[in-house]
Design a protein around this motif. Structure first.
Motif, PDB file in Angstrom:
ATOM      1  N   ARG A 279       1.147  -1.150  -0.420  1.00 19.22           N
ATOM      2  CA  ARG A 279       0.202  -0.018   0.159  1.00 19.22           C
ATOM      3  C   ARG A 279       1.249   1.060  -0.113  1.00 19.22           C
ATOM      4  O   ARG A 279       0.631   1.957  -0.967  1.00 19.22           O
ATOM      5  CB  ARG A 279      -0.913  -0.169   1.039  1.00 19.22           C
ATOM      6  N   PHE A 280       1.868   1.025   0.757  1.00 21.11           N
ATOM      7  CA  PHE A 280       2.796   2.164   0.745  1.00 21.11           C
ATOM      8  C   PHE A 280       3.413   2.429  -0.277  1.00 21.11           C
ATOM      9  O   PHE A 280       3.643   3.630  -0.725  1.00 21.11           O
ATOM     10  CB  PHE A 280       4.336   1.950   1.845  1.00 21.11           C
ATOM     11  N   ASN A 281       3.782   1.717  -1.253  1.00 19.81           N
ATOM     12  CA  ASN A 281       4.499   2.055  -2.378  1.00 19.81           C
ATOM     13  C   ASN A 281       3.696   2.007  -3.616  1.00 19.81           C
ATOM     14  O   ASN A 281       4.521   2.680  -4.388  1.00 19.81           O
ATOM     15  CB  ASN A 281       5.042   0.400  -3.147  1.00 19.81           C
TER      16      ASN A 281
ATOM     17  N   ALA B  38      -2.898  -3.419  -4.220  1.00 18.26           N
ATOM     18  CA  ALA B  38      -2.666  -3.606  -2.761  1.00 18.26           C
ATOM     19  C   ALA B  38      -3.277  -4.440  -2.594  1.00 18.26           C
ATOM     20  O   ALA B  38      -4.517  -3.640  -3.252  1.00 18.26           O
ATOM     21  CB  ALA B  38      -1.682  -1.764  -2.199  1.00 18.26           C
ATOM     22  N   PRO B  39      -3.485  -5.217  -1.881  1.00 20.99           N
ATOM     23  CA  PRO B  39      -4.711  -5.748  -1.212  1.00 20.99           C
ATOM     24  C   PRO B  39      -4.717  -5.655   0.132  1.00 20.99           C
ATOM     25  O   PRO B  39      -4.127  -4.284   0.299  1.00 20.99           O
ATOM     26  CB  PRO B  39      -3.997  -7.480  -0.568  1.00 20.99           C
ATOM     27  N   ALA B  40      -6.437  -5.722   0.634  1.00 19.76           N
ATOM     28  CA  ALA B  40      -7.039  -4.735   1.403  1.00 19.76           C
ATOM     29  C   ALA B  40      -6.988  -3.003   0.722  1.00 19.76           C
ATOM     30  O   ALA B  40      -6.762  -2.997   1.736  1.00 19.76           O
ATOM     31  CB  ALA B  40      -6.953  -5.499   2.733  1.00 19.76           C
ATOM     32  N   SER B  41      -7.616  -3.061  -0.155  1.00 21.63           N
ATOM     33  CA  SER B  41      -7.709  -1.390  -0.544  1.00 21.63           C
ATOM     34  C   SER B  41      -8.869  -0.870  -0.946  1.00 21.63           C
ATOM     35  O   SER B  41      -8.606   0.025  -2.032  1.00 21.63           O
ATOM     36  CB  SER B  41      -5.805  -1.013  -1.098  1.00 21.63           C
TER      37      SER B  41
ATOM     38  N   ILE C  26      -5.003   8.460  -0.828  1.00 22.02           N
ATOM     39  CA  ILE C  26      -3.537   8.537  -1.383  1.00 22.02           C
ATOM     40  C   ILE C  26      -2.701   8.993  -0.114  1.00 22.02           C
ATOM     41  O   ILE C  26      -1.491   8.634   0.073  1.00 22.02           O
ATOM     42  CB  ILE C  26      -3.058   8.453  -2.757  1.00 22.02           C
ATOM     43  N   HIS C  27      -2.520  10.459  -0.133  1.00 25.35           N
ATOM     44  CA  HIS C  27      -2.158  10.806   0.571  1.00 25.35           C
ATOM     45  C   HIS C  27      -1.831  10.536   2.290  1.00 25.35           C
ATOM     46  O   HIS C  27      -0.730  10.425   3.117  1.00 25.35           O
ATOM     47  CB  HIS C  27      -1.985  13.072   0.628  1.00 25.35           C
TER      48      HIS C  27
ATOM     49  N   GLY D 297      -0.435   1.944   6.656  1.00 30.68           N
ATOM     50  CA  GLY D 297      -1.477   1.370   7.221  1.00 30.68           C
ATOM     51  C   GLY D 297      -2.908   2.182   6.991  1.00 30.68           C
ATOM     52  O   GLY D 297      -3.444   3.269   6.297  1.00 30.68           O
ATOM     53  N   ALA D 298      -3.848   0.974   8.014  1.00 27.18           N
ATOM     54  CA  ALA D 298      -5.086   1.814   7.576  1.00 27.18           C
ATOM     55  C   ALA D 298      -5.109   3.457   8.139  1.00 27.18           C
ATOM     56  O   ALA D 298      -4.731   3.691   9.469  1.00 27.18           O
ATOM     57  CB  ALA D 298      -5.655   1.279   8.828  1.00 27.18           C
ATOM     58  N   ILE D 299      -6.353   3.801   7.898  1.00 29.37           N
ATOM     59  CA  ILE D 299      -6.842   5.086   8.017  1.00 29.37           C
ATOM     60  C   ILE D 299      -7.885   5.578   8.020  1.00 29.37           C
ATOM     61  O   ILE D 299      -8.804   4.818   8.630  1.00 29.37           O
ATOM     62  CB  ILE D 299      -5.851   5.900   5.987  1.00 29.37           C
ATOM     63  N   VAL D 300      -8.107   6.675   9.074  1.00 28.42           N
ATOM     64  CA  VAL D 300      -9.677   6.673   8.855  1.00 28.42           C
ATOM     65  C   VAL D 300     -10.353   7.421   7.414  1.00 28.42           C
ATOM     66  O   VAL D 300     -10.071   8.792   7.032  1.00 28.42           O
ATOM     67  CB  VAL D 300      -9.998   7.966   9.833  1.00 28.42           C
ATOM     68  N   ASP D 301     -11.153   7.058   7.094  1.00 26.52           N
ATOM     69  CA  ASP D 301     -11.720   7.013   6.232  1.00 26.52           C
ATOM     70  C   ASP D 301     -13.157   7.609   5.746  1.00 26.52           C
ATOM     71  O   ASP D 301     -14.685   6.907   6.274  1.00 26.52           O
ATOM     72  CB  ASP D 301     -12.076   5.659   4.599  1.00 26.52           C
TER      73      ASP D 301
END
Length: 213
Positions: free
Chosen positions: A3-5, A137-140, A197-198, A206-210
């Motif tokens: 996910r980072f890459n 990326a998985p889980a995205s 993305i940012h 990692g996980a974010i608050v969406d």
């Protein structure tokens, strides 16, 4: 790390997703969408409110781009999506959509990493059709605007249509796709994805608050 890459690459290239086609499958069902657990007492029958052992479901595959809604395909009842029938869907519906919008030289096709999507059989087919496939990326789900479209669809159907049969549910799905899913709505979620993305990059993948709505 993936996910980072992937977000690093998008940020570096200033990706605007102008030629991306995001695709996915979704399941909509009449019963059992919400489990109302009202008590911890196992003898209390209210614990079972809102659940359904065998909910009636409809499975769909769809695609979107900044050009607007793409194809929407209803899978047959109890049909399992495998590499062969998935590739058939792509050939029959995705390829004509690409050819009539942005063209195969520019199109970038996004799919998640489900087995039928990334099988050698499917990838060889896409290569033979000259379709560029985006890395994923998985889980995205927070990086794919079509995930937000599915949510909008489910909320709209539940609030506005309230179907009681699978036929009504299917018609509601078609109505949403043809009348509610505007280019403006799609653009909104493309922008939302670009903001995510940012956030994902700042969280080192990692996980974010969406706050999707």
């Amino acid at each position: 790390m993936k996910r980072f890459n992937i977000t690093s690459d998008w940020i570096a290239s200033k990706e605007d997703f102008k030629y991306y086609i995001f695709s996915d499958e979704s399941t909509l069902q009449l019963e059992g969408n919400v489990d109302y657990i009202t008590t911890t007492d196992k003898r209390d029958p209210r614990r079972l409110i809102g659940t359904a052992k065998f909910p009636r479901k409809i499975h769909v595959w769809g695609a979107i781009s900044l050009y607007g809604p793409g194809p929407l395909v209803f899978l047959k009842r109890n049909e399992t999506l495998k590499k062969e029938n998935y590739s058939d869907i792509l050939e029959e519906f995705l390829i004509p959509f690409i050819d009539t919008t942005m063209g195969r030289r520019r199109a970038i096709f996004q799919q998640d990493n489900a087995r039928c999507h990334v099988s050698k059989y499917t990838m060889d087919k896409l290569t033979s059709w000259n379709v560029t496939v985006a890395p994923w990326a998985p889980a995205s789900p927070d990086l794919s605007p079509i995930e937000y479209i599915w949510r909008e669809m489910k909320v709209w159907i539940r609030r506005e249509i309230k179907p009681t049969t699978t036929n009504e549910l299917e018609e509601a799905i078609k109505e949403f796709w043809s009348t509610q899913l505007t280019q403006k709505m799609i653009k909104k979620y493309f922008v939302h994805t670009q903001n995510n993305i940012h956030l994902v990059h700042s969280a080192l993948g990692g996980a974010i608050v969406d706050k999707w709505r």
